[in-house]
Each structure stands twice: as structure tokens, then as C-alpha cells.
Design a protein around this motif. Sequence first.
Motif, PDB file in Angstrom:
ATOM      1  N   ILE A 181      56.744 -26.681 -46.376  1.00 20.50           N
ATOM      2  CA  ILE A 181      58.034 -26.572 -45.686  1.00 20.50           C
ATOM      3  C   ILE A 181      58.846 -25.374 -46.172  1.00 20.50           C
ATOM      4  CG2 ILE A 181      60.276 -27.710 -45.361  1.00 20.50           C
ATOM      5  CD1 ILE A 181      58.727 -30.378 -45.306  1.00 20.50           C
ATOM      6  N   ILE A 182      58.914 -25.168 -47.505  1.00 18.20           N
ATOM      7  CA  ILE A 182      59.790 -24.095 -47.985  1.00 18.20           C
ATOM      8  C   ILE A 182      59.246 -22.713 -47.646  1.00 18.20           C
ATOM      9  CG2 ILE A 182      60.686 -25.502 -49.877  1.00 18.20           C
ATOM     10  CD1 ILE A 182      59.006 -23.855 -51.814  1.00 18.20           C
ATOM     11  N   THR A 183      57.936 -22.602 -47.390  1.00 20.18           N
ATOM     12  CA  THR A 183      57.378 -21.296 -47.015  1.00 20.18           C
ATOM     13  C   THR A 183      57.227 -21.132 -45.503  1.00 20.18           C
ATOM     14  OG1 THR A 183      55.136 -22.179 -47.352  1.00 20.18           O
ATOM     15  CG2 THR A 183      56.149 -20.996 -49.183  1.00 20.18           C
ATOM     16  N   LEU A 184      57.537 -22.175 -44.733  1.00 18.85           N
ATOM     17  CA  LEU A 184      57.384 -22.088 -43.277  1.00 18.85           C
ATOM     18  C   LEU A 184      58.262 -21.008 -42.643  1.00 18.85           C
ATOM     19  CD1 LEU A 184      55.840 -23.392 -40.951  1.00 18.85           C
ATOM     20  CD2 LEU A 184      57.723 -25.028 -40.700  1.00 18.85           C
ATOM     21  N   PRO A 185      59.496 -20.768 -43.129  1.00 23.50           N
ATOM     22  CA  PRO A 185      60.305 -19.694 -42.513  1.00 23.50           C
ATOM     23  C   PRO A 185      59.729 -18.295 -42.706  1.00 23.50           C
ATOM     24  CG  PRO A 185      61.718 -21.229 -43.698  1.00 23.50           C
ATOM     25  CD  PRO A 185      60.310 -21.577 -44.061  1.00 23.50           C
ATOM     26  N   TYR A 186      58.847 -18.080 -43.681  1.00 22.98           N
ATOM     27  CA  TYR A 186      58.329 -16.733 -43.940  1.00 22.98           C
ATOM     28  C   TYR A 186      57.717 -16.076 -42.701  1.00 22.98           C
ATOM     29  CZ  TYR A 186      58.953 -16.711 -49.041  1.00 22.98           C
ATOM     30  OH  TYR A 186      59.481 -16.675 -50.299  1.00 22.98           O
ATOM     31  N   PRO A 187      56.705 -16.689 -42.060  1.00 28.59           N
ATOM     32  CA  PRO A 187      56.119 -16.005 -40.894  1.00 28.59           C
ATOM     33  C   PRO A 187      57.092 -15.878 -39.723  1.00 28.59           C
ATOM     34  CG  PRO A 187      55.193 -18.206 -41.140  1.00 28.59           C
ATOM     35  CD  PRO A 187      55.980 -17.932 -42.388  1.00 28.59           C
ATOM     36  N   PHE A 188      57.997 -16.845 -39.566  1.00 22.96           N
ATOM     37  CA  PHE A 188      58.967 -16.758 -38.464  1.00 22.96           C
ATOM     38  C   PHE A 188      59.975 -15.630 -38.701  1.00 22.96           C
ATOM     39  CE2 PHE A 188      57.480 -21.154 -38.116  1.00 22.96           C
ATOM     40  CZ  PHE A 188      57.175 -21.194 -36.765  1.00 22.96           C
ATOM     41  N   LEU A 189      60.417 -15.465 -39.960  1.00 26.39           N
ATOM     42  CA  LEU A 189      61.308 -14.348 -40.264  1.00 26.39           C
ATOM     43  C   LEU A 189      60.597 -13.013 -40.073  1.00 26.39           C
ATOM     44  CD1 LEU A 189      63.140 -15.692 -43.460  1.00 26.39           C
ATOM     45  CD2 LEU A 189      64.163 -15.248 -41.228  1.00 26.39           C
ATOM     46  N   ALA A 190      59.345 -12.938 -40.545  1.00 27.84           N
ATOM     47  CA  ALA A 190      58.596 -11.686 -40.403  1.00 27.84           C
ATOM     48  C   ALA A 190      58.350 -11.348 -38.935  1.00 27.84           C
ATOM     49  CB  ALA A 190      57.266 -11.786 -41.150  1.00 27.84           C
ATOM     50  N   SER A 215      65.638 -12.208 -45.124  1.00 25.76           N
ATOM     51  CA  SER A 215      64.297 -12.417 -45.679  1.00 25.76           C
ATOM     52  C   SER A 215      64.297 -12.253 -47.188  1.00 25.76           C
ATOM     53  CB  SER A 215      63.311 -11.435 -45.046  1.00 25.76           C
ATOM     54  OG  SER A 215      63.081 -11.742 -43.694  1.00 25.76           O
ATOM     55  N   SER A 216      65.000 -11.235 -47.671  1.00 29.86           N
ATOM     56  CA  SER A 216      65.034 -10.985 -49.107  1.00 29.86           C
ATOM     57  C   SER A 216      65.723 -12.113 -49.858  1.00 29.86           C
ATOM     58  CB  SER A 216      65.741  -9.656 -49.380  1.00 29.86           C
ATOM     59  OG  SER A 216      65.744  -9.362 -50.750  1.00 29.86           O
ATOM     60  N   TYR A 217      66.865 -12.567 -49.341  1.00 26.66           N
ATOM     61  CA  TYR A 217      67.599 -13.640 -50.002  1.00 26.66           C
ATOM     62  C   TYR A 217      66.814 -14.951 -49.952  1.00 26.66           C
ATOM     63  CZ  TYR A 217      71.694 -10.572 -50.025  1.00 26.66           C
ATOM     64  OH  TYR A 217      72.557  -9.525 -50.238  1.00 26.66           O
ATOM     65  N   TYR A 218      66.170 -15.209 -48.823  1.00 28.38           N
ATOM     66  CA  TYR A 218      65.393 -16.441 -48.743  1.00 28.38           C
ATOM     67  C   TYR A 218      64.190 -16.386 -49.682  1.00 28.38           C
ATOM     68  CZ  TYR A 218      63.003 -20.528 -47.003  1.00 28.38           C
ATOM     69  OH  TYR A 218      62.396 -21.761 -46.928  1.00 28.38           O
ATOM     70  N   GLY A 219      63.588 -15.197 -49.812  1.00 31.81           N
ATOM     71  CA  GLY A 219      62.490 -15.052 -50.757  1.00 31.81           C
ATOM     72  C   GLY A 219      62.923 -15.326 -52.192  1.00 31.81           C
ATOM     73  N   LEU A 220      64.114 -14.849 -52.564  1.00 31.55           N
ATOM     74  CA  LEU A 220      64.646 -15.137 -53.896  1.00 31.55           C
ATOM     75  C   LEU A 220      64.939 -16.618 -54.070  1.00 31.55           C
ATOM     76  CD1 LEU A 220      67.063 -12.111 -54.478  1.00 31.55           C
ATOM     77  CD2 LEU A 220      64.944 -12.607 -55.708  1.00 31.55           C
ATOM     78  N   PHE A 221      65.441 -17.254 -53.003  1.00 29.34           N
ATOM     79  CA  PHE A 221      65.700 -18.699 -53.058  1.00 29.34           C
ATOM     80  C   PHE A 221      64.410 -19.470 -53.312  1.00 29.34           C
ATOM     81  CE2 PHE A 221      65.517 -22.624 -50.483  1.00 29.34           C
ATOM     82  CZ  PHE A 221      66.401 -23.407 -51.218  1.00 29.34           C
ATOM     83  N   VAL A 222      63.348 -19.120 -52.579  1.00 25.95           N
ATOM     84  CA  VAL A 222      62.060 -19.801 -52.776  1.00 25.95           C
ATOM     85  C   VAL A 222      61.530 -19.530 -54.175  1.00 25.95           C
ATOM     86  CG1 VAL A 222      59.664 -19.895 -52.003  1.00 25.95           C
ATOM     87  CG2 VAL A 222      61.503 -19.796 -50.322  1.00 25.95           C
ATOM     88  N   LEU A 223      61.708 -18.304 -54.660  1.00 31.29           N
ATOM     89  CA  LEU A 223      61.249 -17.966 -56.011  1.00 31.29           C
ATOM     90  C   LEU A 223      61.970 -18.807 -57.060  1.00 31.29           C
ATOM     91  CD1 LEU A 223      59.419 -16.003 -57.614  1.00 31.29           C
ATOM     92  CD2 LEU A 223      61.382 -14.479 -57.784  1.00 31.29           C
ATOM     93  N   LEU A 224      63.277 -18.994 -56.883  1.00 31.06           N
ATOM     94  CA  LEU A 224      64.039 -19.824 -57.818  1.00 31.06           C
ATOM     95  C   LEU A 224      63.587 -21.281 -57.751  1.00 31.06           C
ATOM     96  CD1 LEU A 224      67.653 -18.390 -57.404  1.00 31.06           C
ATOM     97  CD2 LEU A 224      66.162 -18.188 -59.398  1.00 31.06           C
ATOM     98  N   CYS A 225      63.321 -21.776 -56.538  1.00 32.07           N
ATOM     99  CA  CYS A 225      62.833 -23.155 -56.407  1.00 32.07           C
ATOM    100  C   CYS A 225      61.445 -23.311 -57.012  1.00 32.07           C
ATOM    101  CB  CYS A 225      62.788 -23.565 -54.935  1.00 32.07           C
ATOM    102  SG  CYS A 225      64.413 -23.781 -54.187  1.00 32.07           S
ATOM    103  N   ARG A 226      60.588 -22.317 -56.738  1.00 33.34           N
ATOM    104  CA  ARG A 226      59.184 -22.429 -57.128  1.00 33.34           C
ATOM    105  C   ARG A 226      58.974 -22.182 -58.612  1.00 33.34           C
ATOM    106  NH1 ARG A 226      55.181 -18.533 -56.853  1.00 33.34           N
ATOM    107  NH2 ARG A 226      56.459 -17.156 -55.580  1.00 33.34           N
ATOM    108  N   ILE A 227      59.729 -21.261 -59.176  1.00 34.85           N
ATOM    109  CA  ILE A 227      59.551 -20.948 -60.594  1.00 34.85           C
ATOM    110  C   ILE A 227      60.688 -21.523 -61.428  1.00 34.85           C
ATOM    111  CG2 ILE A 227      59.438 -19.079 -62.277  1.00 34.85           C
ATOM    112  CD1 ILE A 227      57.962 -17.406 -60.303  1.00 34.85           C
ATOM    113  N   GLY A 228      61.937 -21.274 -60.999  1.00 35.66           N
ATOM    114  CA  GLY A 228      63.071 -21.705 -61.810  1.00 35.66           C
ATOM    115  C   GLY A 228      63.145 -23.210 -61.990  1.00 35.66           C
ATOM    116  N   LEU A 229      63.192 -23.963 -60.891  1.00 38.33           N
ATOM    117  CA  LEU A 229      63.319 -25.415 -60.990  1.00 38.33           C
ATOM    118  C   LEU A 229      62.064 -26.055 -61.578  1.00 38.33           C
ATOM    119  CD1 LEU A 229      65.142 -26.281 -57.639  1.00 38.33           C
ATOM    120  CD2 LEU A 229      66.114 -26.128 -59.929  1.00 38.33           C
ATOM    121  N   ASP A 230      60.893 -25.560 -61.173  1.00 36.05           N
ATOM    122  CA  ASP A 230      59.655 -26.153 -61.696  1.00 36.05           C
ATOM    123  C   ASP A 230      59.508 -25.911 -63.190  1.00 36.05           C
ATOM    124  OD1 ASP A 230      59.213 -26.918 -59.142  1.00 36.05           O
ATOM    125  OD2 ASP A 230      57.510 -25.595 -58.755  1.00 36.05           O
ATOM    126  N   VAL A 231      59.789 -24.697 -63.625  1.00 39.22           N
ATOM    127  CA  VAL A 231      59.698 -24.409 -65.059  1.00 39.22           C
ATOM    128  C   VAL A 231      60.737 -25.212 -65.839  1.00 39.22           C
ATOM    129  CG1 VAL A 231      60.022 -22.602 -66.804  1.00 39.22           C
ATOM    130  CG2 VAL A 231      58.672 -22.120 -64.759  1.00 39.22           C
TER     131      VAL A 231
END
Length: 312
Positions: A157-166, A198-214
Motif C-alpha cells: 500500500i505505501i508504495t502503490l502511489p509511486y507508479p501513479f505519481l511517476a 514525489s520527492s516528499y512522498y519518497g522521504l515519507f516512505v523512507l521514514l516509515c520504512r527505515i525510521g519507524l522500523d529501526v
Amino acid sequence: MSDSNRTDFTNPSTFILQGIPGLEAAHVWISIPFSVMYVITILGNFTILFIVKREPSLHEPMYYFLCMLAITDLVLSTSTLPTMLNNFWFNSREISFNGCLAQLYFVHCFTAIESGIFVAMALDRYVAICNPLRYSTILTNSVIAKISLAVVLRGAIITLPYPFLARHWPYCRTNIIPYTHCEHIDVVKLACADIRISSYYGLFVLLCRIGLDVLFITMSYIQILRAIFRLPTKDARLKSFGTCSSHLCVILTFYIPTLFSSLSQRFGHNLPLHVQVLLANVYLLVPPMLNPIIYGVRTKQIRDRLIRLFTH
């Protein structure tokens, strides 16, 4: 006529994957270690799946999560490496627009799933060490199934917007991607529009994927270490810590290259481009290769079954 041209202008039919810029002459030589890593990845992860399936004693939550990790590693490496080798060996650099979007979705989706699996493994180790008497009652098969489903759905779900934004952005500069495969930020950089969403959403996913998980993994291991140091004997402490060592090793081999690659793509403007490309390849190829090796060497149950398998 103008509408037709605008459609072609907005969605290019193909992208050109440049490979590793500046090292095109060495592509054939670079393909050798890449091919070796892929072969080791395939053999290692299929071996893990085979051993866990054949041994009823390994039908436990820890090894279920390990099988999920093996499947994720197989999909992650297979979604990118054949494209790279096709480029390196046959100089076939074209990838369709839809194929590029599908590839970037698979890369980010299964990277997020892998990160979620590490969180689930940290939870498993927390329950096993901090609540050993209740381990089988807490982590039942239904709970494992729900955790696994949540991990997969979150990644999807969190990566689903990637192809639509691109797909949303117009492309007018070039269709040449200076990488070996398609990733979200590398594709949208080619757009002739304001791509801050796209850039801000990518940073959001990065924070969710690395920041919260770590953060969750760190909190789990703080509790685990406190429980280990309260054990009465040194042997008991070493044995308990040994059950976590494999997990800690694969966490480091996954998050460190992922973090360096993500940051270099966004902020490493002074880094040579071929260094950025190699970093992007490292986090996709090295962890799937090392994970089955680490678990095979450091986990006694798997090591014993592996030795028994080759002996027979």
C-alpha cells in the motif's frame, strides 16, 4: 494531431537504462560478480525454503518469518538483476514505460516488505527471550498469519502511489535513465514538472520504512538485552544472545546499504554518478545473497540440517 503528440510527449514509450555511467567498457567484467551473487542468492534462499519445509522441527514462527525473508529476497533480486545482465551482456538497454513502472514498484514494495519482516523477527525474538514460557501461546499460527499479512499489505500500500505519481508527470527532457534499473526518484527526475510531491512522498516512505522500523527494532532489542543481562549464568546469556546474532547481522547488512543509497540519490550531488549506481545495486544484491549464508552459518538448527542433507 496535437493531442496525439501530447500523449507521446507525456508518456514515453520506452526508457533507456544507461547501466553504470563511465564504466560501460567494464560492463562485461562487472556482470561476473553480479551473476555470481545472483546464483548464490537463488541457491541459498531455495535451500532455506527446502530445509524448513522438510524439517517439521523447524515449523516455528522464527523459521516462518525466515521463509518469508527468503521469498522476498528471491523476488527482489529477480525483479532487477535479469534487466542488469541483459544490459551488460547484450547491450539491450530499452525498457518499456509500463515495464519500468512495474519494476520500480516491485523494488520499493519488496524492500518495504523486507523491512517489515525484520520488525516481525524482532518481535519474535522479544517474545522468545522476554516471555519464553508464553512463546507458543502468544505467537500462534493465526497471529503469525495476521502479522505476515500486515507486513505484505503495508509494503504494497505505501508504495502503490509511486507508479501513479511517476505516470502523472510529463516527460520532455530525455528518456535516458543513468542507472541499471528503474527506481522511483530516478524516473521522476526526468520529468519536466515540479516533482516535489514525489520527492516528499519518497522521504515519507523512507521514514516509515527505515525510521519507524529501526526505532521499533531498537526498542525491542533494548528489552531483549535487559532480559539477557538478567540471566544468572554466562552460558545462558551467550546462548540467548546467540539466537539474536543472526537477526542483528542481517539487519545491519540491509539497513546500512539501503540508508546510504537512499541518501546518496537525494543529497549526494557531489558523489560520482557511478558510485551512486553501485550503491543502489549493493542494497538490492548483497543482502539477498548474505541472508541465507548468515542464517545457514549462525543458526545451529539450519546448519545441522544442511550438514545432514549433504551427508545423505
